[in-house]
Design a protein around this motif. Structure first.
Motif, PDB file in Angstrom:
ATOM      1  N   ILE A  40       0.830  -1.207   0.000  1.00 57.71           N
ATOM      2  CA  ILE A  40       0.000   0.000   0.000  1.00 57.71           C
ATOM      3  C   ILE A  40       0.863   1.255   0.000  1.00 57.71           C
ATOM      4  CG2 ILE A  40      -1.650   1.338   1.370  1.00 57.71           C
ATOM      5  CD1 ILE A  40      -2.864  -1.309   2.274  1.00 57.71           C
ATOM      6  N   PHE A  41       1.954   1.222   0.783  1.00 55.69           N
ATOM      7  CA  PHE A  41       2.807   2.409   0.873  1.00 55.69           C
ATOM      8  C   PHE A  41       3.478   2.714  -0.463  1.00 55.69           C
ATOM      9  CE2 PHE A  41       7.066   4.210   1.499  1.00 55.69           C
ATOM     10  CZ  PHE A  41       6.711   5.425   2.081  1.00 55.69           C
ATOM     11  N   PHE A  42       4.072   1.691  -1.093  1.00 52.71           N
ATOM     12  CA  PHE A  42       4.827   1.931  -2.321  1.00 52.71           C
ATOM     13  C   PHE A  42       3.917   2.177  -3.525  1.00 52.71           C
ATOM     14  CE2 PHE A  42       8.246  -0.186   0.105  1.00 52.71           C
ATOM     15  CZ  PHE A  42       9.250   0.747  -0.094  1.00 52.71           C
ATOM     16  N   VAL A  43       2.735   1.584  -3.522  1.00 50.60           N
ATOM     17  CA  VAL A  43       1.837   1.757  -4.668  1.00 50.60           C
ATOM     18  C   VAL A  43       0.978   3.012  -4.532  1.00 50.60           C
ATOM     19  CG1 VAL A  43      -0.075   0.717  -5.949  1.00 50.60           C
ATOM     20  CG2 VAL A  43       1.808  -0.715  -5.159  1.00 50.60           C
ATOM     21  N   PHE A  44       0.566   3.344  -3.300  1.00 50.47           N
ATOM     22  CA  PHE A  44      -0.330   4.486  -3.096  1.00 50.47           C
ATOM     23  C   PHE A  44       0.335   5.610  -2.280  1.00 50.47           C
ATOM     24  CE2 PHE A  44      -3.076   0.738  -3.543  1.00 50.47           C
ATOM     25  CZ  PHE A  44      -3.841   1.126  -4.621  1.00 50.47           C
ATOM     26  N   GLY A  45       0.983   5.241  -1.183  1.00 52.05           N
ATOM     27  CA  GLY A  45       1.524   6.258  -0.294  1.00 52.05           C
ATOM     28  C   GLY A  45       2.678   7.041  -0.892  1.00 52.05           C
ATOM     29  N   TRP A  46       3.655   6.350  -1.469  1.00 56.21           N
ATOM     30  CA  TRP A  46       4.805   7.043  -2.042  1.00 56.21           C
ATOM     31  C   TRP A  46       4.426   7.964  -3.197  1.00 56.21           C
ATOM     32  CZ3 TRP A  46       9.414   8.331  -0.540  1.00 56.21           C
ATOM     33  CH2 TRP A  46      10.355   8.756  -1.486  1.00 56.21           C
TER      34      TRP A  46
ATOM     35  N   LEU B 172       1.620   9.462  -3.591  1.00 59.92           N
ATOM     36  CA  LEU B 172       0.897  10.595  -3.003  1.00 59.92           C
ATOM     37  C   LEU B 172       1.855  11.582  -2.361  1.00 59.92           C
ATOM     38  CD1 LEU B 172      -1.797  11.898  -2.330  1.00 59.92           C
ATOM     39  CD2 LEU B 172      -1.893  10.504  -0.255  1.00 59.92           C
ATOM     40  N   LEU B 173       2.880  11.075  -1.678  1.00 58.76           N
ATOM     41  CA  LEU B 173       3.890  11.959  -1.091  1.00 58.76           C
ATOM     42  C   LEU B 173       4.654  12.710  -2.180  1.00 58.76           C
ATOM     43  CD1 LEU B 173       5.312   9.681   1.757  1.00 58.76           C
ATOM     44  CD2 LEU B 173       3.788  11.657   1.993  1.00 58.76           C
ATOM     45  N   TYR B 174       4.958  12.026  -3.265  1.00 57.83           N
ATOM     46  CA  TYR B 174       5.651  12.676  -4.383  1.00 57.83           C
ATOM     47  C   TYR B 174       4.763  13.760  -5.004  1.00 57.83           C
ATOM     48  CZ  TYR B 174       8.366  13.259  -8.662  1.00 57.83           C
ATOM     49  OH  TYR B 174       9.107  13.786  -9.690  1.00 57.83           O
ATOM     50  N   LEU B 175       3.464  13.462  -5.107  1.00 58.39           N
ATOM     51  CA  LEU B 175       2.519  14.446  -5.634  1.00 58.39           C
ATOM     52  C   LEU B 175       2.459  15.668  -4.733  1.00 58.39           C
ATOM     53  CD1 LEU B 175       0.250  14.975  -7.793  1.00 58.39           C
ATOM     54  CD2 LEU B 175      -1.339  14.013  -6.120  1.00 58.39           C
ATOM     55  N   LEU B 176       2.438  15.430  -3.417  1.00 60.97           N
ATOM     56  CA  LEU B 176       2.413  16.543  -2.475  1.00 60.97           C
ATOM     57  C   LEU B 176       3.677  17.387  -2.597  1.00 60.97           C
ATOM     58  CD1 LEU B 176       0.980  17.939  -0.099  1.00 60.97           C
ATOM     59  CD2 LEU B 176       2.157  16.344   1.431  1.00 60.97           C
ATOM     60  N   ARG B 177       4.823  16.728  -2.707  1.00 57.05           N
ATOM     61  CA  ARG B 177       6.083  17.467  -2.866  1.00 57.05           C
ATOM     62  C   ARG B 177       6.104  18.255  -4.169  1.00 57.05           C
ATOM     63  NH1 ARG B 177       9.146  20.559  -3.449  1.00 57.05           N
ATOM     64  NH2 ARG B 177      11.430  20.573  -3.257  1.00 57.05           N
ATOM     65  N   MET B 178       5.579  17.668  -5.235  1.00 53.89           N
ATOM     66  CA  MET B 178       5.549  18.350  -6.532  1.00 53.89           C
ATOM     67  C   MET B 178       4.710  19.620  -6.473  1.00 53.89           C
ATOM     68  SD  MET B 178       6.441  18.539  -9.705  1.00 53.89           S
ATOM     69  CE  MET B 178       7.238  16.944  -9.925  1.00 53.89           C
TER      70      MET B 178
ATOM     71  N   ALA C 172      -0.644  21.273 -11.662  1.00 52.50           N
ATOM     72  CA  ALA C 172      -1.474  20.072 -11.748  1.00 52.50           C
ATOM     73  C   ALA C 172      -1.453  19.309 -10.422  1.00 52.50           C
ATOM     74  CB  ALA C 172      -0.981  19.179 -12.889  1.00 52.50           C
ATOM     75  N   ALA C 173      -0.290  19.243  -9.775  1.00 55.99           N
ATOM     76  CA  ALA C 173      -0.190  18.554  -8.495  1.00 55.99           C
ATOM     77  C   ALA C 173      -0.992  19.281  -7.417  1.00 55.99           C
ATOM     78  CB  ALA C 173       1.271  18.438  -8.086  1.00 55.99           C
ATOM     79  N   ALA C 174      -0.928  20.606  -7.392  1.00 56.52           N
ATOM     80  CA  ALA C 174      -1.686  21.376  -6.403  1.00 56.52           C
ATOM     81  C   ALA C 174      -3.189  21.185  -6.597  1.00 56.52           C
ATOM     82  CB  ALA C 174      -1.320  22.858  -6.509  1.00 56.52           C
ATOM     83  N   LEU C 175      -3.633  21.182  -7.843  1.00 61.40           N
ATOM     84  CA  LEU C 175      -5.049  20.927  -8.120  1.00 61.40           C
ATOM     85  C   LEU C 175      -5.446  19.524  -7.673  1.00 61.40           C
ATOM     86  CD1 LEU C 175      -5.381  22.570 -11.642  1.00 61.40           C
ATOM     87  CD2 LEU C 175      -6.763  23.150  -9.647  1.00 61.40           C
ATOM     88  N   SER C 176      -4.561  18.562  -7.881  1.00 60.12           N
ATOM     89  CA  SER C 176      -4.837  17.190  -7.477  1.00 60.12           C
ATOM     90  C   SER C 176      -4.969  17.074  -5.963  1.00 60.12           C
ATOM     91  CB  SER C 176      -3.734  16.252  -7.977  1.00 60.12           C
ATOM     92  OG  SER C 176      -3.628  16.294  -9.384  1.00 60.12           O
ATOM     93  N   ILE C 177      -4.100  17.757  -5.232  1.00 62.28           N
ATOM     94  CA  ILE C 177      -4.158  17.731  -3.775  1.00 62.28           C
ATOM     95  C   ILE C 177      -5.452  18.365  -3.279  1.00 62.28           C
ATOM     96  CG2 ILE C 177      -3.100  18.600  -1.665  1.00 62.28           C
ATOM     97  CD1 ILE C 177      -1.603  16.287  -2.911  1.00 62.28           C
TER      98      ILE C 177
END
Length: 296
Positions: A31-37, A39-45, A266-271
């Motif tokens: 779950i972490f590597f498929v979804f969590g990581w 999502l964290l990368y998206l947040l950082r972006m 795009a990342a900010a809109l996604s968040i």
């Protein structure tokens, strides 16, 4: 059973219980590597900057969020997305509830036939759904032909590129999931309560609002959020069936990502979209725990 066997059995159960957390580790890592990581990368972006020459440069800025939450165009898109999702969810849940109630009251082979019909939309891809409705709504489509042939309309009608077409297409995609969510709750309700209400002199309408509807509120809330979440994340159906002015957040995300190459925006809109969806999910969880969540 001897005392030695009992002790051995208890020891085995205790050992299995102690190993359960370790058995969860592979699933949690997946779950972490498929979804969590991601999502964290998206947040950082979303905190990066977009100078224009490249898709992004590493930075720590709130500029993207400030623009999304203050720009009138962005706020209009968010409002349209939420409005379209709420309308679609209401239409979908209403249709799913009455169909689920109808199936719930059936028995035997008739029930199985209707369950098979309810499964139909789940087996059709979104692309096929779009093509089908684009053949149904235009002036030379099936709906217009049926209306003019039966005399219900004196001229051809065109409902393609309207909000109605978008709502219908979106509802079709999520109606089956809502149906089964509501049916699972109805299956946990004793039908004798409806009979008892009628025996006490209540009309069918009063029985519906005072007995059936309160008992099914948990499933209705879950189905509503399910349809809301589906609609919030879909842009192809809305873009293909709705009007050109119906710009939604998912469409803006793909526009920023693929056309304008502005990955941070795009990342900010996604968040922001994820936060809205998470808020809806939290409200649903609250309603489910408050109103008969055990049946869902």
């Amino acid at each position: 059973m001897s005392s030695a066997d009992a002790i051995s059995r208890r020891s085995g159960i205790s050992g299995l219980t102690a190993n359960i957390p370790w058995l969860l580790v592979p699933g949690l890592l997946f779950i972490f590597f498929v979804f969590g990581w991601p999502l964290l990368y998206l947040l950082r972006m979303s905190f990066n900057d977009h100078p224009g020459a490249t898709v992004y440069v590493e930075a720590w800025t709130l500029r993207n969020y400030v623009f999304v939450l203050t720009d009138p165009g962005m706020l209009t898109e968010i409002a349209k997305t939420v409005y379209l999702s709420v309308v679609t969810a209401v239409v979908t849940v209403t249709a799913a509830f009455f169909f689920a109630q109808f199936v719930w009251l059936r028995e035997g082979s008739a029930r199985l036939i209707f369950l098979a019909i309810a499964l139909g939309p789940m087996l059709i891809s979104e692309v096929s759904v779009i093509i089908g409705w684009r053949m149904f709504f235009p002036s030379n489509g099936l709906l217009s032909y049926a209306m003019t042939s039966t005399g219900l309309s004196g001229q051809k009608i065109n409902l393609l590129s309207t909000e109605l077409a978008a709502v219908v297409g979106l509802s079709y995609i999520s109606v089956s999931y809502c149906f089964f969510s509501i049916l699972s709750v109805l299956n946990g309700i004793d039908r004798g309560l409806l009979t008892a209400s009628a025996d006490l002199g209540a009309s069918p309408v009063r029985t519906f609002f005072t007995v059936l509807l309160p008992l099914a509120k948990g499933g209705i809330a879950a189905a509503f959020t399910q349809a809301f979440v589906f609609t919030m994340g879909i842009y192809a159906t809305t873009n293909a069936l709705g009007p050109d002015s119906l710009w939604t957040v998912p469409y803006e995300i793909q526009l920023q990502m693929l056309t304008r190459r502005n990955w941070p925006m795009a990342a900010a809109l996604s968040i922001v979209l994820i936060v809205i969806i998470a808020a809806a999910a939290l409200v649903t969880q609250w309603l489910r725990h408050r109103k008969g969540s055990r049946h869902v």
